[in-house]
Design a protein around this motif. Structure first.
Motif, PDB file in Angstrom:
ATOM      1  N   ALA A 141       0.841  -1.196   0.000  1.00 50.83           N
ATOM      2  CA  ALA A 141       0.000   0.000   0.000  1.00 50.83           C
ATOM      3  C   ALA A 141       0.875   1.244   0.000  1.00 50.83           C
ATOM      4  CB  ALA A 141      -0.909  -0.003   1.223  1.00 50.83           C
ATOM      5  N   TYR A 142       1.915   1.215   0.820  1.00 53.80           N
ATOM      6  CA  TYR A 142       2.809   2.371   0.901  1.00 53.80           C
ATOM      7  C   TYR A 142       3.439   2.639  -0.466  1.00 53.80           C
ATOM      8  CZ  TYR A 142       6.915   5.159   2.016  1.00 53.80           C
ATOM      9  OH  TYR A 142       7.863   6.138   2.027  1.00 53.80           O
ATOM     10  N   ASP A 185      12.845   2.364   4.776  1.00 54.91           N
ATOM     11  CA  ASP A 185      11.399   2.677   4.809  1.00 54.91           C
ATOM     12  C   ASP A 185      10.667   1.567   5.548  1.00 54.91           C
ATOM     13  OD1 ASP A 185      11.631   4.860   3.144  1.00 54.91           O
ATOM     14  OD2 ASP A 185      11.226   3.725   1.314  1.00 54.91           O
ATOM     15  N   ALA A 186      11.012   0.332   5.149  1.00 57.27           N
ATOM     16  CA  ALA A 186      10.298  -0.821   5.697  1.00 57.27           C
ATOM     17  C   ALA A 186      10.413  -0.841   7.219  1.00 57.27           C
ATOM     18  CB  ALA A 186      10.831  -2.115   5.096  1.00 57.27           C
ATOM     19  N   TYR A 187      11.614  -0.531   7.732  1.00 54.50           N
ATOM     20  CA  TYR A 187      11.776  -0.497   9.188  1.00 54.50           C
ATOM     21  C   TYR A 187      10.834   0.503   9.819  1.00 54.50           C
ATOM     22  CZ  TYR A 187      15.624  -3.676   9.741  1.00 54.50           C
ATOM     23  OH  TYR A 187      16.370  -4.799   9.812  1.00 54.50           O
ATOM     24  N   HIS A 188      10.752   1.676   9.189  1.00 49.40           N
ATOM     25  CA  HIS A 188       9.865   2.718   9.704  1.00 49.40           C
ATOM     26  C   HIS A 188       8.413   2.277   9.669  1.00 49.40           C
ATOM     27  CE1 HIS A 188      12.094   6.135  10.826  1.00 49.40           C
ATOM     28  NE2 HIS A 188      12.666   6.338   9.645  1.00 49.40           N
ATOM     29  N   ILE A 220       9.558  -1.591  13.127  1.00 46.50           N
ATOM     30  CA  ILE A 220      10.644  -2.384  13.693  1.00 46.50           C
ATOM     31  C   ILE A 220      11.687  -1.346  14.042  1.00 46.50           C
ATOM     32  CG2 ILE A 220      12.236  -4.278  13.295  1.00 46.50           C
ATOM     33  CD1 ILE A 220      10.529  -4.935  10.794  1.00 46.50           C
ATOM     34  N   SER A 221      11.882  -1.091  15.345  1.00 47.37           N
ATOM     35  CA  SER A 221      12.613   0.110  15.688  1.00 47.37           C
ATOM     36  C   SER A 221      14.111  -0.013  15.498  1.00 47.37           C
ATOM     37  CB  SER A 221      12.311   0.532  17.110  1.00 47.37           C
ATOM     38  OG  SER A 221      12.668  -0.537  17.943  1.00 47.37           O
ATOM     39  N   SER A 222      14.629  -1.197  15.742  1.00 49.73           N
ATOM     40  CA  SER A 222      16.084  -1.250  15.644  1.00 49.73           C
ATOM     41  C   SER A 222      16.541  -2.364  14.717  1.00 49.73           C
ATOM     42  CB  SER A 222      16.677  -1.475  17.024  1.00 49.73           C
ATOM     43  OG  SER A 222      16.203  -2.693  17.525  1.00 49.73           O
ATOM     44  N   LEU A 223      17.744  -2.212  14.256  1.00 46.64           N
ATOM     45  CA  LEU A 223      18.350  -3.262  13.440  1.00 46.64           C
ATOM     46  C   LEU A 223      18.656  -4.427  14.362  1.00 46.64           C
ATOM     47  CD1 LEU A 223      20.748  -0.928  11.531  1.00 46.64           C
ATOM     48  CD2 LEU A 223      18.899  -2.241  10.518  1.00 46.64           C
ATOM     49  N   ILE A 252      20.948   8.597   4.718  1.00 42.67           N
ATOM     50  CA  ILE A 252      20.536   7.718   5.827  1.00 42.67           C
ATOM     51  C   ILE A 252      20.257   6.311   5.301  1.00 42.67           C
ATOM     52  CG2 ILE A 252      18.694   7.272   7.509  1.00 42.67           C
ATOM     53  CD1 ILE A 252      18.413  10.319   7.772  1.00 42.67           C
ATOM     54  N   GLU A 253      19.547   6.276   4.186  1.00 41.61           N
ATOM     55  CA  GLU A 253      19.228   4.974   3.609  1.00 41.61           C
ATOM     56  C   GLU A 253      20.480   4.172   3.296  1.00 41.61           C
ATOM     57  OE1 GLU A 253      16.630   5.663   0.309  1.00 41.61           O
ATOM     58  OE2 GLU A 253      14.971   5.995   1.714  1.00 41.61           O
ATOM     59  N   LYS A 254      21.448   4.856   2.715  1.00 41.75           N
ATOM     60  CA  LYS A 254      22.679   4.145   2.353  1.00 41.75           C
ATOM     61  C   LYS A 254      23.339   3.543   3.582  1.00 41.75           C
ATOM     62  CE  LYS A 254      24.112   6.617  -1.795  1.00 41.75           C
ATOM     63  NZ  LYS A 254      24.714   7.919  -2.042  1.00 41.75           N
TER      64      LYS A 254
END
Ligand code: ADP
Ligand code: MG
Length: 443
Positions: free
Chosen positions: A315-316, A328-331, A335-338, A427-429
């Motif tokens: 949907a996103y 993005d997916a984490y956000h 899922i807050s942390s790696l 940030i993504e990188k």
């Protein structure tokens, strides 16, 4: 021509109704004066004539550019199902007792098979093909692992392939409510009669709902016996094994254990990936393999949640018109942390160095060169937001004060909010690289 006619009708009906009612619908014969359709069951024939007659006429008029009379006939049962009809019964089509609303997506075709659900799946297929052969069947397993999907698949299959059998799917809650209502109305007798004598295949979901409810357990016990003795198929689902149904009558538990108890286990990551891919395919969407892996990694304990994650990301992606990235997916999925891994702190400097071309010493120094400042700020942001580190830990890691760290995080948030693409991509990188390394460590 046949395709054209079916296409025209399909175009006028919503997908769900099409799947529910037209799965056995086909063109049988066509002359210049009339079209004959065929369906698998007398009840469906009557229903289609009543509910969809005008729609079918309209579609035919479009295709033939004139009024075209039609008729619907039902095909006699296939050999397999004829065998299943008891010898002393006349071959009169019985009207399905209850048209249970089944989820059209819950079919065998849509079920991904792996080691954790293989036995439950094969048992269900066998039951659907030969109702009454294994009796009873008890499907159990944790929440969201596919019990309802399988039991409804049996429902779809029997409905389609054994048109003579009266199939009922219902939850135990509904079973209870119906009994209570019928008793209130002084119709307890009708309830009994219905479930004990008018059902050929009983699919009863979530039987754990009846824990501690004595009256309804007795009712179920008698229903069970009558059906069982008459050779009718019974399939029961529960979130736990019969032996763990505390506060259940022992006589009922031993009935549940009389046939096959098939347990569904937790799926491994490979099946989760396949399930996610299947769901994406069914939504006619696409997600990067990296994202699929990420979903499989985090949602393997409950496939309902896994499905939620897939749907959300699709949907996103559709709304934003952009491909979802791992960060993005984490956000989006919250899922807050790696995955916390030793050395994450070290790896963040490696990532910053390789992406900004600056050294760890420079980042930790007070140098004001643009790349150094960017690397420092992005590093602080990622450590705080994605690695889930405390303010204090981040301050220590980068050798800054708490207020500096908070200020930096706020500033970056503002930049992102103002649509600064550069910051976002930096940030993504960093996050992607950290993730790739974390995954590498796992395997
Ligand atoms: P349960 O009844 O065990 O709580 P469900 O049958 O409702 O779980 O399954 C939850 C969701 O996961 C459903 O959307 C279902 O289609 C999906 N699902 C579960 N197992 C599988 C599988 N093996 N293949 C495809 N989808 C699955
Ligand atoms: Mg369920």
């Amino acid at each position: 021509m046949k395709e054209k006619i079916l296409g025209a009708i399909k175009g006028k009906i919503n997908r769900r109704s099409w799947e529910n009612w037209f799965s056995t619908f086909d063109v049988k014969e066509m002359t210049s004066e009339q079209v004959t359709f065929e369906v698998g069951n007398l009840f469906i024939k009557e229903w289609l004539e009543k509910k969809y007659g005008p729609t079918i006429s309209k579609a035919l008029k479009e295709v033939f550019e004139k009024d075209m009379p039609f008729s619907i006939v039902y095909s006699s049962a296939t050999e397999a199902s004829v065998k299943n009809v008891q010898a002393n019964e006349p071959l009169v089509k019985k009207r399905p007792l209850i048209i249970t609303p089944l989820n059209p997506g819950f079919s065998f075709e849509n079920f991904v098979v792996g080691p954790s659900n293989m036995f439950a799946y094969s048992t269900s297929v066998e039951v659907a093909k030969n109702p009454g052969k294994f009796n009873p069947v008890f499907l159990c397993g944790g929440v969201g692992l596919g019990k309802t999907h399988l039991v409804q698949s049996i429902g779809h299959y029997t409905f389609r392939h054994h048109p003579d059998l009266r199939v009922v799917y219902l939850t135990s809650e509904r079973f209870l409510n119906e009994l209570v209502d019928s008793i209130k109305l002084g119709k307890g007798y009708e309830f009994r009669e219905k479930y004990r004598t008018k059902v050929d295949v009983l699919l009863l979901d979530d039987v754990q709902f009846l824990i501690g409810k004595k009256g309804i357990q007795s009712e179920l016990f008698h229903t069970f016996n009558e059906l069982y003795n008459a050779g009718k198929q019974i399939v029961i689902c529960s979130d736990r094994n019969p032996k763990d149904l505390e506060k259940f009558q022992d006589r009922l538990i031993s009935r549940f254990q009389m046939g096959i108890v098939a347990e569904i286990g937790k799926p491994d990551r490979e099946i989760c990936k396949k399930i996610a891919l299947k769901m994406i395919e069914r939504e006619k969407a696409s997600l990067d393999m990296e994202i699929v892996e990420l979903i499989a990694e985090h949602f393997s304990d409950n496939i309902r949640r896994l499905r939620g994650a897939v749907v959300k990301l699709i949907a996103y992606q559709q709304m934003s018109g952009e491909k979802v990235t791992p960060s993005d997916a984490y956000h989006i999925l919250g899922i807050s942390s790696l995955p916390p891994k030793i050395g994450a702190k070290e790896r963040i400097f490696l990532a910053l160095s390789s992406i900004f071309g600056v050294s760890r010493e420079e980042i930790l120094s007070n140098a004001r060169r643009r790349e150094v400042v960017s690397a420092r700020h992005i590093g602080i942001y990622v450590a705080k937001t994605y690695l889930g580190m405390s303010l204090r830990a981040v301050a220590e890691l980068f050798g800054r004060s708490h207020p500096t760290v908070s200020h930096t995080v706020r500033k970056i948030d503002e930049l992102i909010a103002s649509g600064n693409m550069m910051v976002r991509s930096q940030i993504e990188k960093v996050v992607d690289q950290l993730r790739a390394e974390a995954l590498g460590q796992n395997s």
